[in-house]
Write a protein that holds these residues in place. Sequence first.
Motif, PDB file in Angstrom:
ATOM      1  N   LEU A 196       0.843  -1.195   0.000  1.00  0.00           N
ATOM      2  CA  LEU A 196       0.000   0.000   0.000  1.00  0.00           C
ATOM      3  C   LEU A 196       0.876   1.242   0.000  1.00  0.00           C
ATOM      4  O   LEU A 196       1.772   1.361   0.843  1.00  0.00           O
ATOM      5  CB  LEU A 196      -0.919   0.018   1.229  1.00  0.00           C
TER       6      LEU A 196
ATOM      7  N   PHE B 279      -1.253  -0.288  -9.156  1.00  0.00           N
ATOM      8  CA  PHE B 279      -2.708  -0.195  -9.340  1.00  0.00           C
ATOM      9  C   PHE B 279      -3.266   0.934  -8.488  1.00  0.00           C
ATOM     10  O   PHE B 279      -2.794   1.187  -7.386  1.00  0.00           O
ATOM     11  CB  PHE B 279      -3.353  -1.520  -8.928  1.00  0.00           C
ATOM     12  N   TRP B 280      -4.303   1.592  -9.024  1.00  0.00           N
ATOM     13  CA  TRP B 280      -4.957   2.655  -8.263  1.00  0.00           C
ATOM     14  C   TRP B 280      -6.466   2.574  -8.427  1.00  0.00           C
ATOM     15  O   TRP B 280      -6.975   2.705  -9.535  1.00  0.00           O
ATOM     16  CB  TRP B 280      -4.440   4.030  -8.725  1.00  0.00           C
ATOM     17  N   CYS B 281      -7.147   2.324  -7.325  1.00  0.00           N
ATOM     18  CA  CYS B 281      -8.608   2.379  -7.275  1.00  0.00           C
ATOM     19  C   CYS B 281      -8.986   3.631  -6.494  1.00  0.00           C
ATOM     20  O   CYS B 281      -8.597   3.780  -5.333  1.00  0.00           O
ATOM     21  CB  CYS B 281      -9.180   1.133  -6.601  1.00  0.00           C
TER      22      CYS B 281
ATOM     23  N   TYR C 299     -11.992  -3.787  -4.331  1.00  0.00           N
ATOM     24  CA  TYR C 299     -10.936  -3.483  -5.292  1.00  0.00           C
ATOM     25  C   TYR C 299      -9.968  -2.398  -4.844  1.00  0.00           C
ATOM     26  O   TYR C 299      -8.962  -2.165  -5.508  1.00  0.00           O
ATOM     27  CB  TYR C 299     -11.556  -3.151  -6.652  1.00  0.00           C
TER      28      TYR C 299
ATOM     29  N   PRO D  16      -6.298  -6.207  -5.179  1.00  0.00           N
ATOM     30  CA  PRO D  16      -4.884  -5.979  -5.517  1.00  0.00           C
ATOM     31  C   PRO D  16      -3.924  -6.698  -4.580  1.00  0.00           C
ATOM     32  O   PRO D  16      -2.883  -7.199  -5.020  1.00  0.00           O
ATOM     33  CB  PRO D  16      -4.737  -4.455  -5.410  1.00  0.00           C
TER      34      PRO D  16
ATOM     35  N   SER E 134      -0.697  -1.133  -4.441  1.00  0.00           N
ATOM     36  CA  SER E 134      -1.919  -0.351  -4.547  1.00  0.00           C
ATOM     37  C   SER E 134      -1.677   1.081  -4.082  1.00  0.00           C
ATOM     38  O   SER E 134      -1.149   1.315  -2.996  1.00  0.00           O
ATOM     39  CB  SER E 134      -3.018  -1.000  -3.696  1.00  0.00           C
TER      40      SER E 134
END
Length: 571
Positions: A55, A245-247, A259, A264, A271
């Motif tokens: 994270l 990844f970016w939500c 998500y 992730p 993330s």
Amino acid sequence: MKEPNLTDYAKLYQQFDWQYVRSQLAGLPNGKGLNIAHEAVDRHASGDLRNKVALRFHRKKENVEDYTYGDLKTQTSKFANLLHGLKLKEGDRVFSLLGRVPDLYIAALGSLKFKAVFCPLFSVFGPEPIFQRLSKGDAKVLVTNTSFYEKKIKGLLNRLPSLDFILLTDSSDDLDMKALSLTKLMEEASGEFIIPSTDPEDPALLHFTSGTTGMPKGALHVHQAVLTHFATGKYVLDFQKGDIFWCTADPGWVTGTSYGIISPLVNGVTSIIDEEEFDALRWYSILEKQKVNVWYTAPTAIRRLMRMEIVPKEKYDLSNLRLVLSVGEPLHPGAVSWGQKAFGVPVLDNWWQTETGGIMIANYRSMEVKPGSMGKPLPGIIAAIADVEEAEIKIYDQPENQGHLVLKKGFPSLFRGYLHEEERYKKCFKGNWYISGDLAKIDKDGYFWFIGRADDIIKTSGHMVGPFEVESTLMKHPAVVEAAVIGKPEPSIGELVKAFVVLKEGFEPTDDMRQELIGFARKTMGPAVAPKEISFIESLPKTKSGKILRRLLKARELGLPEGDLSTLEKG
């Protein structure tokens, strides 16, 4: 460009087996079952990914805070141990009321480790929506900060007898026997925790979703849902080794949990989490600086970006961006085409619900995109269009028939109940089919197309708003005798919440009264869900049985056909 994980949709769909997905996950040591936190954190921390960033938080002042998988294992174990120290039992409910800060994510995963049920709340909620959810959810623990505690929680405590502890993230000392310092408890807790035996059907997550006929309903999901989180991460989000990844979704919305946290991590990628709300230039900067590969956002955000005179790929280095996805409400064809021009990749829409726990129908990187379409069902998901009005469900076998979108039971992430509402839960099913409440059609190529909602849920700026909840709040004002709420199309946010209000005798329908009611609702419910427009009306249209005809109000507001009025109460 890396090859997609899903290269032959038809072949995978035909051969797909959920047991194979299960075999790709570790399971708890010594055959003790399946636990989301183990799959998302501990199995990676015990292997090659221990020192990989799990994270990465972008704080409000733009400083970056990293947590590796090893860090997460330690911190979530501490949280699980402190729950044990507070004498919580497996299955007890732990709630959070926080922005997108590390404490929320640690609490979520630590609760799952302990086998508590975790429920995140939107930090923008006012006191009454918070009370409804804490009360209905039998909350035992709430993780929040001092400001929210003082402004939103303290006044509710005498109405929440089951709430044993409030854990304050920013207090170095306990305030009293109930309001405790989370920092202090974490410092005292051990960083080692053995996850207890976890049945795949043990409850794990609780997400509230508003309904049109009652107060918010709590959809309960189990640990087995992680199979859907893993599979959709692999095949829809196309996670690859080393991905960033970016939500953008808040965990208060099911997307932000499924998500923004679980998928992730289960797939072992990094993330990105931004503490701030929407800021176009900040967002583009994060995409560039963090070299984001996969970006999952909402139609509201995409529409706001479209209004700006910026072609992002010309102003920012977005060469690492492989995939942009959207969920929340249907994405119109123009947005898909705009995404192709603006980012160099199409914006892929997908469909699912709080009740399904994960993506059910999607556009895929390896498949032709039909702008405006929902796409095709996830392998392992049987979706159909049906007539659900008769005693037995009738599945349409010809393309272009419009009807209810239904899903065949049996997939891992389908909700297992509405908390304390068994009858309401049973009404969602007919035979072996889950009735989604959405209307759709299938074209000759097997693509699904969203038509509309079968009920009155309002989707505004990514939030799901139930009319009854807003109406109940307005009717607490001393001037209001009745209220009805609809969603009114507004391109920038999807729909805005509009209320029709009947005033009590002695109160005048003035502009001052309108502003007073809007202010009252914003203070009580929070600005995200409060009505933005109010019209005064002498009486509400109702059926003979007393049911408010919201569809009629909406038709009259928008100048649409009024439809069947045979049940309208004459008055």
